[in-house]
Design an enzyme around this catalytic site. Structure first.
Site, PDB file in Angstrom:
ATOM      1  N   ASP A 182      -0.321  -0.401   8.371  1.00 51.50           N
ATOM      2  CA  ASP A 182      -0.105  -0.505   6.930  1.00 51.50           C
ATOM      3  C   ASP A 182      -0.456  -1.904   6.425  1.00 51.50           C
ATOM      4  OD1 ASP A 182       0.694   2.088   7.046  1.00 51.50           O
ATOM      5  OD2 ASP A 182       2.812   1.722   6.662  1.00 51.50           O
ATOM      6  N   VAL A 242       2.969  10.632   2.937  1.00 54.03           N
ATOM      7  CA  VAL A 242       2.887  11.116   1.558  1.00 54.03           C
ATOM      8  C   VAL A 242       1.942  10.244   0.729  1.00 54.03           C
ATOM      9  CG1 VAL A 242       4.811   9.786   0.591  1.00 54.03           C
ATOM     10  CG2 VAL A 242       4.312  12.084  -0.305  1.00 54.03           C
ATOM     11  N   GLY A 243       1.476   9.130   1.312  1.00 58.34           N
ATOM     12  CA  GLY A 243       0.489   8.297   0.626  1.00 58.34           C
ATOM     13  C   GLY A 243       1.034   7.001   0.056  1.00 58.34           C
ATOM     14  N   LYS A 244       2.169   6.523   0.575  1.00 54.04           N
ATOM     15  CA  LYS A 244       2.770   5.292   0.058  1.00 54.04           C
ATOM     16  C   LYS A 244       1.853   4.085   0.245  1.00 54.04           C
ATOM     17  CE  LYS A 244       6.500   5.306   2.594  1.00 54.04           C
ATOM     18  NZ  LYS A 244       6.199   6.447   3.474  1.00 54.04           N
ATOM     19  N   THR A 245       1.254   3.972   1.434  1.00 60.10           N
ATOM     20  CA  THR A 245       0.436   2.795   1.736  1.00 60.10           C
ATOM     21  C   THR A 245      -0.809   2.741   0.863  1.00 60.10           C
ATOM     22  OG1 THR A 245       1.209   2.855   4.034  1.00 60.10           O
ATOM     23  CG2 THR A 245      -0.741   1.519   3.565  1.00 60.10           C
ATOM     24  N   GLU A 303      -6.572  13.384  -5.923  1.00 57.06           N
ATOM     25  CA  GLU A 303      -7.110  13.429  -4.563  1.00 57.06           C
ATOM     26  C   GLU A 303      -8.479  12.764  -4.574  1.00 57.06           C
ATOM     27  OE1 GLU A 303      -5.556  17.361  -2.271  1.00 57.06           O
ATOM     28  OE2 GLU A 303      -6.955  17.725  -3.887  1.00 57.06           O
ATOM     29  N   LYS A 356       5.906  -4.638   4.215  1.00 54.96           N
ATOM     30  CA  LYS A 356       6.386  -3.492   4.999  1.00 54.96           C
ATOM     31  C   LYS A 356       7.456  -3.997   5.972  1.00 54.96           C
ATOM     32  CE  LYS A 356       5.803   0.799   6.856  1.00 54.96           C
ATOM     33  NZ  LYS A 356       5.634   2.074   6.174  1.00 54.96           N
ATOM     34  N   SER A 366       9.833   2.998   5.308  1.00 55.27           N
ATOM     35  CA  SER A 366       9.314   3.724   6.465  1.00 55.27           C
ATOM     36  C   SER A 366       9.623   5.210   6.308  1.00 55.27           C
ATOM     37  CB  SER A 366       9.951   3.200   7.759  1.00 55.27           C
ATOM     38  OG  SER A 366       9.669   1.830   7.943  1.00 55.27           O
ATOM     39  N   GLY A 367       8.581   6.034   6.292  1.00 55.42           N
ATOM     40  CA  GLY A 367       8.786   7.478   6.187  1.00 55.42           C
ATOM     41  C   GLY A 367       9.479   7.864   4.894  1.00 55.42           C
TER      42      GLY A 367
END
Length: 225
Positions: free
Chosen positions: A51, A13-16, A203, A37, A113-114
């Site tokens: 990550d 989803v773009g967390k990193t 984006e 992380k 994570s995820g």
């Protein structure tokens, strides 16, 4: 406030990317922020955390800094990845690494994570339990596109049932020319989740750091920090 826990509605989803840009903007402002992380599934061919490698684009680890505690080869859920490698994820080890970073830095930005419902050990201990053990408020990253009303509302409800302290939502990959549905999503999400939408990340391949500064300022305001 020792840290922020960034979680998501789902994987990729773009967390990193969000954390990397956020850390860059904070450090540019003179705030000693460090990314962390706890568990990474899917090591690179070189045996590193993808990550944490991304974090290193903007953050040079100091002596003793731990950017990733558990690194597994298999790109599956943490509980399964650990089992496949004959390892058990120990929350106390994560808490020790976090405690060190907390003592050495002004702000620790932790990446889950995820999605938030992902198990770390088993059905009894996952991301919500880790967030609560760390005692951190959460920031939820969600997609801006179609489906986010369902995904984000369900995620927020699940987090509330686990007593997770979510403080706000960031909508990622917000299009330059959003449809009427996407434009309406932030307002409706605030109504369905009871959480503020703190920012809309566009984006783009090259994030605008000034946007992250604004999001961060809004987030701090919700924490009264």
């Amino acid at each position: 406030m020792p840290g922020i826990f960034v979680t998501g509605t789902h994987s990729n989803v773009g967390k990193t990317s969000f954390i990397t840009a956020l850390v860059a903007s904070l450090r540019e402002k003179g705030i000693d922020a460090v990314p962390y992380k706890p568990v990474q599934c899917g090591a690179t061919e070189a045996g590193t955390s993808p990550d944490a490698d991304r974090y290193r684009e903007v953050y040079e680890p100091g002596l003793g800094d731990v950017l990733c505690t558990y690194l597994f080869k298999s790109k599956v859920s943490p509980h399964l990845a650990a089992s496949l490698e004959g390892t058990l994820i120990e929350p106390d080890r994560i808490l020790r690494d976090f405690s060190y970073l907390e003592k050495m830095h002004e702000l620790v930005i932790v990446e889950g994570s995820g999605g938030i419902a992902v198990p770390l050990i088993d059905e009894q201990y996952g991301t919500p339990e880790l967030m609560n053990d760390l005692g951190l408020p959460g920031l939820l990253i969600a997609d801006a596109d179609i489906g986010t009303l369902n995904q984000t509302t369900i995620t927020a409800s699940y987090a509330r049932g686990k007593n997770v302290d979510l403080r706000g939502i960031v909508l990622n990959r917000y299009p330059e020319f959003p449809s009427i549905g996407i434009r309406h999503n932030p307002e409706m999400l605030e109504r369905t989740t009871g959480l503020p939408v703190l920012g809309k990340v566009p984006e783009t391949e090259e994030p605008d750091l000034s946007l992250y500064r604004t999001i961060y300022s809004d987030f701090l305001e919700t924490l009264k920090y």
